[in-house]
Design a protein around this motif. Structure first.
Motif, short mmCIF file in Angstrom:
data_model
loop_
_atom_site.label_atom_id
_atom_site.label_comp_id
_atom_site.label_asym_id
_atom_site.label_seq_id
_atom_site.Cartn_x
_atom_site.Cartn_y
_atom_site.Cartn_z
N ALA C 39 133.11 71.31 -44.56
CA ALA C 39 131.83 70.98 -45.19
C ALA C 39 130.69 71.23 -44.20
O ALA C 39 129.57 71.49 -44.59
CB ALA C 39 131.83 69.54 -45.64
N TYR C 40 131.02 71.15 -42.91
CA TYR C 40 130.00 71.33 -41.89
C TYR C 40 130.11 72.68 -41.21
O TYR C 40 129.52 72.88 -40.15
CB TYR C 40 130.14 70.22 -40.83
CG TYR C 40 129.83 68.87 -41.38
CD1 TYR C 40 128.54 68.37 -41.28
CD2 TYR C 40 130.79 68.12 -42.01
CE1 TYR C 40 128.24 67.14 -41.81
CE2 TYR C 40 130.50 66.89 -42.55
CZ TYR C 40 129.22 66.41 -42.44
OH TYR C 40 128.91 65.19 -42.97
N THR C 43 126.91 74.32 -40.10
CA THR C 43 126.30 73.62 -38.97
C THR C 43 127.06 73.91 -37.68
O THR C 43 126.47 74.19 -36.64
CB THR C 43 126.33 72.11 -39.21
OG1 THR C 43 125.75 71.86 -40.48
CG2 THR C 43 125.57 71.38 -38.15
N VAL C 46 126.39 77.52 -36.57
CA VAL C 46 125.02 77.73 -36.09
C VAL C 46 124.80 77.03 -34.76
O VAL C 46 124.20 77.59 -33.84
CB VAL C 46 124.00 77.27 -37.15
CG1 VAL C 46 122.59 77.38 -36.60
CG2 VAL C 46 124.13 78.11 -38.40
N THR C 47 125.30 75.80 -34.63
CA THR C 47 125.10 75.13 -33.34
C THR C 47 125.91 75.80 -32.23
O THR C 47 125.45 75.90 -31.11
CB THR C 47 125.48 73.63 -33.37
OG1 THR C 47 126.69 73.50 -34.08
CG2 THR C 47 124.42 72.78 -34.00
#
Ligand SMILES: Nc1ncnc2c1ncn2[C@@H]1O[C@H](COP(=O)(O)OP(=O)(O)OP(=O)(O)O)[C@@H](O)[C@H]1O
Ligand SMILES: [Mg+2]
Lengths: 276, 314, 280
Positions: C39-40, C43, C46-47
């Protein structure tokens, strides 16, 4: 506890502007904020003050030894700690305001259900927005006061103008807080909230906090100069040394516009934010 | 049932209310009137759109289309004005976890702009009503589920509302608390307060509602008083007979004519008729031997299941 | 819910399930955790890519431009970028691990209670702790590898042993993460403990563990922070690998043993706390 009659059930409309969203009772939201602060652990409130102080100690003292002195806003050399301290204050004002107006709002909205309960009363979204922004600025004010005190103790303050750092920090915080809620109104999931971090982190790292803008090629400088944090950083730096110029006014004007546009934007987005 | 003492003028008028989430219409063209002092119920299966309707009445959810008039005002345009006269018990408790129990009442009252002196007294009254006097200083998250519910209900009365919106108010309450609440609601009704409530307890609906609508998939399936609805959509009595899981269907084929209507469920067969005992006689006379049989009065539950279907998958 | 479909699906015997769970239970739960991380995924990606780019640019290039011109600054004979890069990698791993071991653990016990689903299957609490750690380990491995590749692109990893920074990063993350996990498993009520840890432990460690300058630059009275900090030990090992920092052998051994010991003790403690809490 009287018996209700038919005419009790006829209400007169409120024709004042914003009456759909505002009941002129933001002070109830503020009252709640203070009551929470009172009943919560004081360490939690105070802890927010430490982050910029740690940065100042680490970078100012540690890195400062290696870097020596740098050129201040007036052109005269100043110590590295004195160079970064006002910038860190601007950064911390920004971070606090952004946290309070985005994550904090998002949490209370989706998990605490706090706003649902507030909205079932005669409060309108505007009351809540005003109350919450006020609380964010109040915290920002406390931290700015504390940080300016630390600067004084560390001998980083050479002019009485530095007292203006506190209201300036609140202004910077206001600029960001006024936008934060409007931005949050577009967010539906945690993952989307992370976008905020992706925007804030580069702004923090590139806005001439730790080194002068001149290290970048010119086009990059233009971009940074357009960003709000850079104006905050420069404003604080100028205040901390009392080296004012026309640019000081430009920075202030930038924030004035930011606050007005942000508030208008947030007001427009209140329905989307609170009345889903 | 307590009848209203005066000519009923609608305090809530809803016309073709629609609320869309994406391309699903959670509420799909609902119209109804609620006269002053009436106790009005919304029944319907999970996801029918009851809570969504309640939220639109409170002006905290923007409707997609349709008209809504609460005491002469549109709650979307005059939210604060309308809600000043509303008391709301949402389906999910939304107490302020950061405040203590009594502060929850007081601060909530402040949102209505009520004075501190009024609230100090009112909060104590309501704590007594919710039987939470000894929890006044407790943290909200230390309360049990039922206590939180009682606090939420007490909180909704802080402003002495004219219209009370109750979304499944008694879910999670023990029988004592449920009866205390019913009693309290009756008294409010006697004072002319208008009640709008949803519930999944049919006995509660029969007890409390003057009139109700049954909603399914965002639309109204039936409207009337509990007695009217039973009369219209069910027989007077229901006979329940069991022949064993694998024999019910076969036996049901031989039950034609024993009642107004036959319904076959996996575990039993329902015979709707005016006189259940008589129907049972007829069944026995046909040589059928049910394992168990039960005669009962038809209830709102029968109407509900009839109107909204028994299957969960729709 | 139709019971009588013509062909009944045969389930494996309960004994088989139990035996398999005993052996592979941690991995089953790791799979669960990795799936929920999806789900992440955006994120995380990208991080993983964005952070190294941002930090290496701003610190390694921007800050370097004023540090490197200073006559007093010299970092094991390399430029500031190469000096700071391995420490930035280690810091990012430690911070990620810290985050994964605070709220998600609390989430497992309290909010979404994800641990309690598997708990009524043949899995035991210790396996849940281990599975969680392994899943985080996978994430750290990916993150450190990406960081390393970006370091290469910046020319910030010169030594042939540079790749060792990847396992070093994971090790440092775990050394900090597992004790934190054990602690998080004991918290019944979240009263800002995590923000306090973030503000008073993670942040100071990041700032005072010789990340941005050698530990010796700090006043002597503050250097102890580095000695107890897994971050400093990780930073030093990382510099050993990527820029050939010279240190006495015993000190290198201390770094490794300290990090490994923290990780192992943390893991044991975490398993104990998981079992205690879930079987209570
Ligand atoms: N915020 C939302 N976003 C998207 N869909 C929603 C939202 N709120 C409700 N829905 C959908 O609208 C429909 C009606 O929901 P609603 O909560 O009104 O049902 P209800 O009748 O109150 O059901 P219940 O008896 O379960 O409380 C459901 O299909 C639900 O999934
Ligand atoms: Mg509902």
């Amino acid at each position: 506890m009287s018996i209700l009659h038919d005419d009790d059930y006829i209400l007169a409309p409120d024709r004042r502007p914003l009456s759909a969203l505002y009941s002129r009772n933001a002070r109830a939201v503020i009252e709640r904020g203070f009551r929470v602060i009172k009943s919560q652990n004081w360490v939690v409130l105070v802890s927010g003050f430490f982050e910029p102080v740690f940065y100042l100690l680490s970078m100012g003292i540690g890195l400062g030894r290696l870097v020596g002195s740098v050129q201040g806003p007036s052109g005269a050399p100043i110590s590295y700690a004195a160079y970064i301290a006002p910038a860190l204050l601007a950064v911390s004002a920004m971070n606090g305001a952004i946290y309070d107006s985005t994550w904090n709002i998002f949490f209370k909205m989706h998990f605490g259900k706090l706003y649902q309960s507030m909205l079932y009363t005669s409060l309108g979204p505007f009351d809540i927005a005003v109350g919450e922004i006020f609380m964010a600025l109040f915290r920002g004010f406390l931290y700015a006061l504390g940080f300016t005190g630390v600067m004084a103790v560390m001998g980083l303050i050479a002019t009485p103008w530095a007292l203006l750092l506190v209201p300036a920090a609140v202004t910077v915080a206001f600029g960001f807080a006024s936008f934060g809620m409007a931005i949050t109104s577009y967010m539906k999931t945690f993952q989307q909230m992370d976008v905020i971090t992706f925007v804030m982190l580069p702004m923090f790292l590139f806005s001439a906090t730790f080194y002068p803008l001149s290290v970048y090629p010119e086009p990059v400088q233009w971009v940074v100069e357009a960003l709000p944090l850079w104006h905050g950083v420069e404003l604080m730096r100028e205040i901390s040394t009392g080296a004012f110029s026309v640019l000081t006014l430009v920075h202030l004007l930038y924030y004035l516009v930011m606050i007005l546009v942000g508030l208008a934007f947030t007001t427009r987005r209140l329905r989307a934010l609170f009345l889903r | 049932m307590v009848t209203s003492v005066r000519a009923a003028q609608p305090v809530i008028t809803a016309r073709n209310l629609v609320k869309a989430y994406g391309d699903v219409n959670a509420v799909d063209g609902i119209s109804f009137d609620v006269p002053a002092g009436e106790s009005f119920g919304l029944l319907g299966p999970n996801g029918a759109g009851k809570s969504t309707t309640m939220r639109m009445i409170g002006g905290v959810s923007q409707r997609t289309s349709g008209q809504l008039d609460i005491m002469g005002l549109d709650p979307e345009l005059q939210g604060p004005e309308v809600r000043a006269h509303l008391g709301v018990v949402p389906q999910q408790d939304n107490l302020d976890e950061e405040l203590r129990v009594r502060d929850n009442l007081i601060i909530y009252g402040r949102y209505f702009g009520l004075s501190r002196s009024y609230l100090a007294q009112r909060a104590d009254e309501l704590l007594e009503f919710a039987q939470l006097e000894d929890k006044a200083k407790a943290r909200v998250d230390s309360l049990s589920g039922g206590m939180k519910r009682r606090l939420t209900i007490a909180r909704s009365l802080i402003n002495d509302p004219k219209i009370l919106l109750l979304d499944e108010p008694t879910t999670g309450l023990d029988p004592q608390a449920r009866h205390v609440l019913w009693d309290r609601l009756f008294r409010l009704k006697e004072r002319g307060v208008t009640l709008v409530l949803t519930t999944h307890y049919m006995d509660e609906a029969e007890q409390l509602c003057d009139r109700l609508i049954v909603v399914d998939k965002g639309q109204i399936m039936a409207e009337g008083s509990p007695a009217e609805l039973i009369r219209k959509h069910s027989s007077r009595e229901v006979l329940e007979v069991r022949f064993g899981t694998d024999r019910n269907a076969a036996a049901a084929d031989q039950l034609d004519g024993t009642g107004d209507r036959i319904e076959v469920l996996p575990d039993r067969v329902l015979v709707y008729s005016e006189n259940g005992e008589e129907s049972l006689e007829v069944i026995r006379a046909r040589g059928l031997r049910p394992m168990t049989s039960l005669v009962r009065r038809a209830s709102l539950e029968d109407v509900f299941l009839r109107l909204t279907g028994r299957s969960l998958i729709d | 819910m139709t019971e009588d479909s013509a062909q009944r699906l045969e389930v494996q015997a309960p004994e088989v399930s139990a035996a398999k769970a005993r052996r592979w239970g941690s991995f089953y739960f790791m799979e669960h955790m990795l799936r929920s991380m999806r789900a992440y995924a955006v994120t995380i990606i990208v991080t993983s890519v964005g952070n190294p780019l941002l930090y290496l640019f701003s610190m390694g290039v921007g800050l370097a431009s004023i540090v490197d011109r200073s006559p007093t600054a010299h970092f094991a004979g390399v430029g500031y970028l190469a000096f700071a890069a391995p420490a930035l990698l280690v810091s990012s791993s430690v911070m990620t691990c810290a985050n994964e071991m605070m709220f998600p653990v609390m989430d497992g016990f309290k909010w979404r209670r994800i641990y309690y689903g598997p708990h009524v299957t043949p899995l035991v609490p210790g396996q849940l702790a281990a599975g969680h750690v392994m899943a985080v380990g996978v994430r750290l491995l990916v993150q450190c590898s990406v960081f390393f590749l970006i370091m290469l692109a910046f020319g910030a990893a010169v030594s042939p042993t540079s790749w060792l920074i990847i396992p070093i990063g994971v090790l440092a993350g775990m050394a900090f993460g597992t004790p934190l996990m054990a602690y998080a498993a004991r918290i019944e009520k979240e009263n800002f403990q995590f923000s306090m840890i973030q503000r008073f432990i993670v942040m100071p460690l990041f700032l005072f563990s010789g990340t941005f300058y050698p530990l010796e630059t700090m006043p002597r009275a503050m250097q102890w922070i580095g000695w107890i900090s897994p971050l400093w030990h990780g930073n030093q090992l990382g510099r050993l690998a990527t820029i050939g920092l010279t240190e006495p052998l015993w000190l290198v051994a201390v770094h490794v043993v300290y990090l490994a010991a923290l990780g192992v003790i943390g893991m044991i403690w975490a398993r104990r706390n998981y079992a205690r809490r879930m079987n209570a």
